[in-house]
Design an enzyme around this catalytic site. Structure first.
Site, mmCIF file in Angstrom:
data_model
loop_
_atom_site.group_PDB
_atom_site.id
_atom_site.type_symbol
_atom_site.label_atom_id
_atom_site.label_comp_id
_atom_site.label_asym_id
_atom_site.label_seq_id
_atom_site.Cartn_x
_atom_site.Cartn_y
_atom_site.Cartn_z
ATOM 1 N N GLY A 1 0.822 -1.203 0.000
ATOM 2 C CA GLY A 1 0.000 0.000 0.000
ATOM 3 C C GLY A 1 0.850 1.244 0.000
ATOM 4 O O GLY A 1 0.526 2.243 -0.634
ATOM 5 N N MET B 1 5.285 2.506 1.272
ATOM 6 C CA MET B 1 6.569 2.098 1.843
ATOM 7 C C MET B 1 7.286 3.314 2.402
ATOM 8 O O MET B 1 7.437 4.323 1.722
ATOM 9 C CB MET B 1 7.432 1.403 0.785
ATOM 10 C CG MET B 1 8.810 0.992 1.276
ATOM 11 S SD MET B 1 8.704 -0.154 2.683
ATOM 12 C CE MET B 1 10.239 0.253 3.514
ATOM 13 N N GLU C 1 2.997 5.960 7.459
ATOM 14 C CA GLU C 1 4.333 6.014 6.853
ATOM 15 C C GLU C 1 5.196 7.108 7.492
ATOM 16 O O GLU C 1 6.391 6.914 7.715
ATOM 17 C CB GLU C 1 4.221 6.245 5.345
ATOM 18 C CG GLU C 1 3.381 5.206 4.601
ATOM 19 C CD GLU C 1 3.761 3.780 4.941
ATOM 20 O OE1 GLU C 1 4.973 3.498 5.076
ATOM 21 O OE2 GLU C 1 2.857 2.938 5.080
ATOM 22 N N HIS D 1 6.837 6.129 10.712
ATOM 23 C CA HIS D 1 8.052 5.322 10.545
ATOM 24 C C HIS D 1 9.320 6.169 10.406
ATOM 25 O O HIS D 1 10.423 5.654 10.594
ATOM 26 C CB HIS D 1 7.929 4.454 9.291
ATOM 27 C CG HIS D 1 7.183 3.177 9.501
ATOM 28 N ND1 HIS D 1 7.509 2.273 10.480
ATOM 29 C CD2 HIS D 1 6.138 2.638 8.822
ATOM 30 C CE1 HIS D 1 6.686 1.233 10.404
ATOM 31 N NE2 HIS D 1 5.853 1.428 9.414
ATOM 32 N N GLU E 1 5.976 -2.062 12.882
ATOM 33 C CA GLU E 1 4.650 -1.957 12.284
ATOM 34 C C GLU E 1 3.526 -1.771 13.301
ATOM 35 O O GLU E 1 2.564 -1.054 13.044
ATOM 36 C CB GLU E 1 4.373 -3.180 11.412
ATOM 37 C CG GLU E 1 5.330 -3.323 10.234
ATOM 38 C CD GLU E 1 5.316 -2.103 9.316
ATOM 39 O OE1 GLU E 1 4.335 -1.340 9.326
ATOM 40 O OE2 GLU E 1 6.295 -1.925 8.582
#
EC number: 3.4.11.-
Length: 951
Positions: A314, A316, A351, A354, A373
């Protein structure tokens, strides 16, 4: 005679030596047979040795965006890596996959030089080890500990359309075919782009240069410096899987958030039509939110986000250059639904989360994927909630993540969040770690500064959380490490059982199939968890308690149960979704006696707002009281718990802990329910009944019941929207309006069918003007295509091919699988192996959509079994989600012949393999066995119940 003697002595000597040789061989064989130690060559081991440590890479890549004479797209590259020897070795192992090397002096695949005042040993031999994906170099001498060396290589790779490594994506713009080069390095595909130490702990700095055609733009993780030969500033110290490389003919829009340059990149037409503006407007506030939340500045100077036509995941989280599927980044308010808008917000937040937790601080190895995650999943809702405060999106984590993960984590074939490092070594095993379970657990970090630009394991997090707990003066029933290890080192989760007649509380490992208990590996914690329980008594919230062992008997607050009190508290929730830091917290109090416990003459409800990762069961009297409360005044019970009661009941019934009819009784009050979450929970669970019974006589009675149940909801939204001419104001009301139409039409409510067919007919009559609101299109398209024939299907297909935004493409893609025409379904299945018709990234979804259709179930399964070898070894490599594929096409399996088909499929393809679908196949077998037993046990009872409710 003398000569004869000499010959005889020689013969005797030979015989003796021969016997000694045989004895030696036999002895060696005996040792080999009895010695359990097996000597394995280093290049046959999937993990890198701990002898070398990379410092930095210098990489130049030139992707060719036109095919060569052989019809291939390629890229050429030159690279060197500087590494330090940390342990003496005469062997260099570096990852490499599907690269062809230019040979250096002596025919070697690389050149080695020393950077200090020493001479590097010469290369004795070099070769590629395909199985473990290594470039191997055996040296004539040893590397010196502490010294730095440089390894140079030149190579060629294919710029394939396989969605992995450095790959090719194609699209049409103004009737012109365009090609872009992009990348997906995660988790083990950087080695397919250039030789590298491709493990997350092998962090380094990357110096990147991209050569590209004039008129195109080159992007990477850091700011660029030039034009057709674009060099980039050195990256931060980071893992190989976070590298991003793109060459494209894209446009962008930009904004500034403090010192951070924010850009949204997409096809020129999409940017021109302003499809990137919503993402641009979100990114700055979300970045600022996370800077405050983490108490750490964003570590880069820019934040690029780019929408790609072909992309496996979906999105990265490449550091500074996040890649997305178009449908997840681009938003058009005239075409996209509120669901698309929420998805864009939560995925962007996921994202960007992260950038700190995952990129700045990175897991040491893939056995603890959840460290990255799970946290990002949780805070994505916080970030989206900050950006869109009116949505109450934080509540939806229960439906969209917790319930979804419960379904998998309740199988005996589930896995713990953390595995041993040596259990996760192969690339396909690494890919398997990225399942729903790894996204389930949520943690909080105060250790970003300490571990910045390095790697960690879970115990590092627990230790830092313990320091914060100690500094705050708070007390916990055990150490952070002890509490958390029970949740991450053993599989599954508990069901908490409360008997309100005597106050008895107990826990046990929850399994959907109770007969699978014997197949679950033992746990050092004996499948006991330390469980915080938030509860209410007849609508009044009580003090939270902790269950420390298997059960608490008699008085609730004995040695196995612990209660806490606090005043003037400012806190982040501490529960099984989050382990956050408490501040301004008064001391916890251990109570050894109390007059209050869970014994009650009124209804008791536990796990308030589903803040704990467990299911709850009650004595039958308490269940009956809860059902009465739902039927008389359901709003006394929090809306999240109304959804929870339904979901818990249905799953407890599947596990044979309560009667199935009791679970069905939790749906009866829904004729009065207008909130989205309870309805969504109910329909998710009734979908299982449809899967199990839509090929039996139960189906018709079930349809009658659900149609009666949903009709008041359908009429409610008809009235609210002034006969479907307005849009509900509430975010979840918009969701529930779509639910009402979907369920009403699928159960055959005539008014609904006429409505959807009429809207679709209006669109067919005038394709330039779509009268169907974006929020309702998925439901309406499916209903109309299911009710229609080839004409309606062909129109939908033409609209899909002409769609100008991926969100509309996705809606039509799922709707086309709703047709009842098997010829059309077979045609659609064949399209999935033709990337000119269905992009490779979407092939898995289309096959699963078709399998969800009763008419398409058998067709999809046969298609997968007949094409498995081709999909697995050729067409689908890097693009098919084999885990989702196997799970999706077997979800309806509930008969012994279907179980036999699974075993046959497993046996016939054992040599080919299943890759990332290996665990999914085992789960499909386990699930099918459980389904068979459940159907045999419940079919008559369920049928009778539906008949009695529709008389």
């Amino acid at each position: 005679m003398e000569k004869s003697r000499k010959i005889s002595k020689l013969c005797i000597l030979c015989i003796v030596l021969g016997m000694l040789s045989v004895a030696t061989i036999v002895t060696l064989w005996s040792i080999a047979l009895t010695d359990s130690r097996v000597v394995t060559a280093p290049w046959d081991i999937y993990r890198l040795p701990d002898t070398l440590k990379p410092d930095h890479y210098k990489l130049t890549l030139w992707p060719r965006l036109t095919a060569n004479e052989q019809g291939l797209y390629i890229f050429t590259g030159k690279s060197y890596v500087v590494f330090q020897c940390v342990k003496e070795t005469d062997l260099i192992l570096i990852h490499s996959n599907k690269l062809n090397y230019t040979k250096w002096e002596g025919g070697q695949l690389a050149k080695l030089t020393a950077l200090g005042n020493i001479t590097a040993p010469t290369i004795k031999s070099s070769w590629l080890k395909e199985t473990t994906q290594y470039l191997v170099m055996q040296l004539n001498g040893y590397l010196t500990v502490g010294e730095f060396y440089q390894m140079d290589t030149e190579f060629v790779g294919e710029l394939a359309d396989d969605l992995s490594g450095f790959y090719r994506s194609e699209y049409e713009e103004n009737e012109v075919k365009k090609v872009l080069a992009t990348s997906q390095m995660h988790p083990t595909y950087t080695r397919k782009t250039f030789p590298c130490f491709d493990e997350p702990a092998m962090k380094a700095v990357f110096h990147i240069t991209l050569l590209h055609p004039r008129g195109t733009v080159a992007l990477s993780n850091i700011k660029s410096e030039a034009v057709s030969q674009t060099g980039f500033e050195p990256t931060k110290t980071m893992s190989t899987y976070l590298l991003a490389l793109i060459v494209c003919d894209y446009a962008y829009i930009s904004a500034q958030e403090g010192d951070i340059l924010i850009r949204i990149w997409a096809r020129r037409k999409a940017i021109g039509e302003r499809h990137g503006e919503y993402a641009l407007n979100l990114t700055g506030p979300i970045l600022s939110f996370f800077e405050v939340y983490y108490n750490t500045s964003y570590p880069l100077a820019k934040s690029d986000q780019i929408a790609l036509p072909d992309f496996y995941f979906g999105a990265m989280e490449n550091w500074g250059l996040v890649t997305y599927r178009e449908t997840n980044l681009l938003y058009d308010p005239l075409i996209s639904s509120n669901s698309n808008k929420e998805k864009t917000a939560t995925i962007i937040a996921h994202e960007l989360a992260h950038m700190w937790f995952g990129n700045l601080v990175t897991l040491r190895w893939w056995n603890e994927v959840w460290l990255n995650e799970g946290f990002a999943t949780y805070v994505s809702y916080l970030g989206a909630d900050y950006a869109e405060p009116t949505w109450n999106v934080k509540d939806l984590i229960v439906l969209k993540d917790v319930h979804r993960v419960f379904a998998i984590d309740a199988l005996a074939s589930s896995h713990p969040l953390s595995s041993k490092e040596n259990e996760i070594i192969k690339p396909e095993q690494i890919s398997e770690q990225f399942d729903a379970i790894s996204y389930r657990y949520i943690v909080y970090s105060l250790y970003l500064h300490h571990f910045a630009y390095s790697n960690t394991v879970a115990t590092d997090l627990w230790n830092h959380l313990q320091l914060a707990v100690d500094a705050s003066g708070m007390e916990l029933p055990s150490t952070v490490n002890d509490i958390m290890n029970r949740w991450v080192l053993q599989r599954g989760f508990p069901v908490i059982t409360i008997d309100t007649a005597n106050g008895h509380v107990s826990q046990e490992h929850f399994l959907l199939d109770p007969d699978s208990v014997g197949t679950v590996p033992p746990s050092e914690f004996k499948y006991e968890w330390i469980v915080p329980i938030k509860w209410m008594d007849a609508g009044v919230v009580q003090e939270e308690i902790w269950l420390l062992e298997k059960e608490g008997t008699g008085n609730l607050f004995t040695s196995v149960l612990w209660r806490k009190q606090w005043t003037n508290m400012k806190m982040y929730r501490l529960d099984l979704h989050t382990l956050l830091i408490f501040t301004v917290l008064s001391p916890f109090i251990f109570l050894t006696a109390s007059n209050k416990n869970l014994k009650s003459d009124q209804w008791v409800l536990a796990n308030i707002n589903v803040t704990g990762y467990y299911r709850v069961n009650y004595n039958i009297k308490n269940w009956e009281r809860l059902l009465v409360q739902l039927s008389t005044d359901h709003q006394i019970i929090p809306v999240i718990n109304r959804a929870q009661l339904v979901d818990d009941a249905f799953n407890l019934a599947r596990a044979q802990l309560i009667l199935t009819t009791l679970a069905l009784n939790t749906t009866k009050y829904l004729s009065k329910e207008r909130e989205y979450m309870p309805w969504e929970s109910a329909m998710d669970n009734l979908d299982y009944f449809y899967l199990m019974f839509d090929r039996t006589g139960v189906y018709e009675a079930m349809q009658d019941y659900v149609r009666n149940l949903v009709t008041p909801l359908f009429l409610h939204f008809k009235s609210m929207t002034s006969n479907w001419t307005k849009v509900p104001e509430g975010h979840t009301d918009q969701y529930n309006q779509a639910n009402a139409i979907r369920v009403a039409c699928s159960t055959g409510l005539e008014e609904c069918l006429n409505l959807t067919k009429g809207w679709y007919k209006q669109w067919m009559d005038n394709p330039d003007i779509n009268p169907i609101h974006p929020n309702l299109r998925t439901a309406v398209y499916c209903s109309a295509i299911a009710a229609g024939g080839a004409v309606e299907w062909d129109f939908g297909w033409n609209m899909l091919k002409n769609a100008t935004i991926a969100t509309e493409t996705d809606k039509l893609m799922s709707a086309l699988a709703c047709t009842k025409d098997k010829k059309l379904l077979n045609r659609y299945l064949e399209y999935t192996l033709d990337s000119d018709k269905i992009r490779k990234q979407d092939a898995t979804s289309v096959i699963v959509y078709i399998a969800n259709n009763l008419k398409g179930q058998t067709l999809a399964w046969e298609f997968v079994t007949q094409n498995w070898e081709y999909m697995f070894t050729q067409y689908g490599v890097g693009s098919f989600s084999f885990a989702n594929l196997i799970s999706g096409v077997t979800m309806r399996f509930s008969t012994n012949p279907e179980l036999d088909q699974l075993y046959t499929f497993k046996q016939e393809n054992s040599d080919i393999g299943f890759g990332s679908g290996t665990m999914a196949l085992e789960q499909a077998i386990e699930r099918t066995k459980a389904n068979i037993k459940w159907v045999d046990k419940n079919q008559k009872e369920v049928w009778d119940w539906f008949l009695s409710e529709t008389e």
